[in-house]
Design an enzyme around this catalytic site. Structure first.
Site, short mmCIF file in Angstrom:
data_model
loop_
_atom_site.label_atom_id
_atom_site.label_comp_id
_atom_site.label_asym_id
_atom_site.label_seq_id
_atom_site.Cartn_x
_atom_site.Cartn_y
_atom_site.Cartn_z
CD GLU A 96 21.72 -18.93 -30.46
OE1 GLU A 96 22.18 -19.54 -31.43
OE2 GLU A 96 21.38 -19.49 -29.41
CB CYS A 116 23.81 -16.26 -18.46
SG CYS A 116 22.84 -15.99 -16.96
CB CYS A 120 20.56 -22.55 -14.81
SG CYS A 120 19.89 -21.06 -14.05
N GLY A 172 21.07 -14.61 -20.63
CA GLY A 172 21.43 -13.59 -19.65
C GLY A 172 20.44 -13.45 -18.51
CD GLU A 173 18.74 -12.59 -13.52
OE1 GLU A 173 18.42 -13.77 -13.35
OE2 GLU A 173 17.91 -11.66 -13.57
CB SER A 204 12.11 -14.91 -17.04
OG SER A 204 12.54 -16.07 -16.39
CB SER A 227 14.16 -19.01 -12.58
OG SER A 227 13.82 -18.36 -13.78
CG LEU A 228 11.10 -21.72 -6.56
CD1 LEU A 228 11.71 -20.55 -5.81
CD2 LEU A 228 9.62 -21.87 -6.20
CG HIS A 229 14.83 -23.46 -11.98
ND1 HIS A 229 13.75 -23.44 -12.82
CD2 HIS A 229 15.68 -22.49 -12.45
CE1 HIS A 229 13.91 -22.52 -13.76
NE2 HIS A 229 15.06 -21.92 -13.55
CG ASN A 302 13.65 -27.63 -24.02
OD1 ASN A 302 12.78 -28.35 -24.51
ND2 ASN A 302 13.38 -26.44 -23.51
CB CYS A 346 13.31 -22.91 -22.07
SG CYS A 346 12.01 -21.70 -22.14
#
Ligand code: SF4
Length: 355
Positions: A96, A116, A120, A172-173, A204, A227-229, A302, A346
């Site tokens: 997508e 991926c 996450c 994907g990474e 990213s 991407s810390l998160h 989301n 996202c």
């Protein structure tokens, strides 16, 4: 006018070839730029459309490789203008990608893998692991399909609407697939083609160290978002379970090295999960880590159906989190949800296969 040489062997489509590689297939060489422009500027999806290219050359190229190898299976248009495409690949896999129009900007959000491997907890793309890397031509083709979606009325022979930005934030990474990513982005940067400057491209990443070293060594200079998160190693291991072996300190070091090498500041991304990483103390810890004048993108989670326990924070919580960061001098961007009515926001892009 005859095609010549094997040139770019293994290439899956004309869209994935640079002008130099097309030159190795056609004679005289100026025809290569003409063909390249048909694909990347005029949006040709077939050789028949290239009316000013000699028929014999078109037929010879067509016998070798298609203009594009993939096809759009489904198009979903959101009420806010976001367009999500489901793209079918030649081996039956699907990815997508999303077009995000906003004011004068038309941003293409593209994928680099089928699935991926990072996993996450809030992301549909990683829910079933990684299937395979995308080839460079499959990455370029997403950009072309999204550009078509931005201006479908132009058709293959007219000038196409310009994309203004690319974000590599889909499925994907990207740094698990650096060679293909770099090859694809060099093609979309070609001034004779889509011509997107490196400041208009953002990659990213969750921060795998080996991929980061490969990206640095490639010489490609784009915007990097990490991407810390989570503000602590313990929390990050829970939220980004296979985000490489690095610690939060390693990610900060990565940002420092990217800045020192490219002169570009890294943006940190932080998906806010209600009741998990959105507390005041998390905001204060994040502010200390990021430091003044650094960019942080806050992305309220989301909804994803596979993780019903995870929820978006309340708007007041997002505002409070943002305020703490701002007061500490951090440059905060709170991202507006786009395309969530068609699951294009996202974390909502998902792995699907042909039945
Ligand atoms: S957020 Fe990105 S890195 Fe994490 S699982 Fe989803 S696609 Fe992979």
């Amino acid at each position: 006018m005859a095609p010549r040489g094997e040139g770019a062997s293994g290439a899956g489509s004309l869209a994935g070839l640079s002008t130099k590689e097309i030159e190795s297939l056609v004679d005289p060489p100026y025809r290569a730029r003409q063909v390249f422009r048909w694909v990347h500027v005029r949006g040709a999806v077939s050789y028949e459309a290239m009316t000013d290219v000699p028929k014999a050359l078109r037929e010879a190229l067509a016998a070798r490789l298609p203009v594009r190898s993939s096809r759009v299976i489904e198009t979903h248009r959101s009420e806010d203008g976001t367009v999500k495409l489901l793209v079918g690949l030649s081996d039956g896999e699907r990815v997508e990608c999303v077009l995000i129009p906003e004011g004068d900007r038309r941003t293409a959000c593209i994928s680099t893998q089928v699935g991926c491997g990072v996993g996450c907890v809030f992301c549909a793309s990683g829910a079933k692991g990684v299937v395979r890397n995308l080839e460079a031509f499959e990455i370029v083709e997403q950009v072309l399909w999204l550009r078509d979606a931005a201006a479908p009325a132009d058709g293959p022979s007219g000038p196409q609407a310009r994309l203004t930005n690319i974000v590599v934030m889909g499925m994907g990474e990207p740094l698990h697939n650096v060679a293909n990513l770099v090859r694809a982005l060099r093609i979309v940067q070609d001034p004779e083609g889509i011509d997107l400057g490196s400041r208009r491209i953002t990659v990213s990443t969750s921060g795998p160290l080996r991929g980061f070293e490969e990206l640095l060594a490639s010489g490609l200079r784009v915007n990097l978002a990490i991407s810390l998160h989570a503000p602590t190693d313990e929390m990050r291991r829970r939220l980004v379970p296979r985000g490489g072996t690095g610690t939060v300190a390693d990610l900060l070091d990565m940002a420092r090295r990217w800045f020192e090498t490219t002169g570009r500041d890294v943006t940190f991304e932080y998906v806010l999960l209600g009741g998990i990483n959105d507390r005041d103390e998390d905001a204060r810890a994040l502010a200390r880590l990021a430091g003044p004048h650094r960019n942080v993108n806050l992305i309220p989670m989301n909804p994803v159906s596979f993780a019903p326990d995870l929820k978006s924070p309340a708007p007041e919580r997002v505002a409070r989190f943002e305020e703490i960061l701002r007061k500490a001098g951090v440059v905060v961007h709170a991202r507006r949800q786009r395309g969530d009515d068609v699951a294009a926001a996202c974390g909502q892009l998902r792995l699907s296969r042909a039945p």
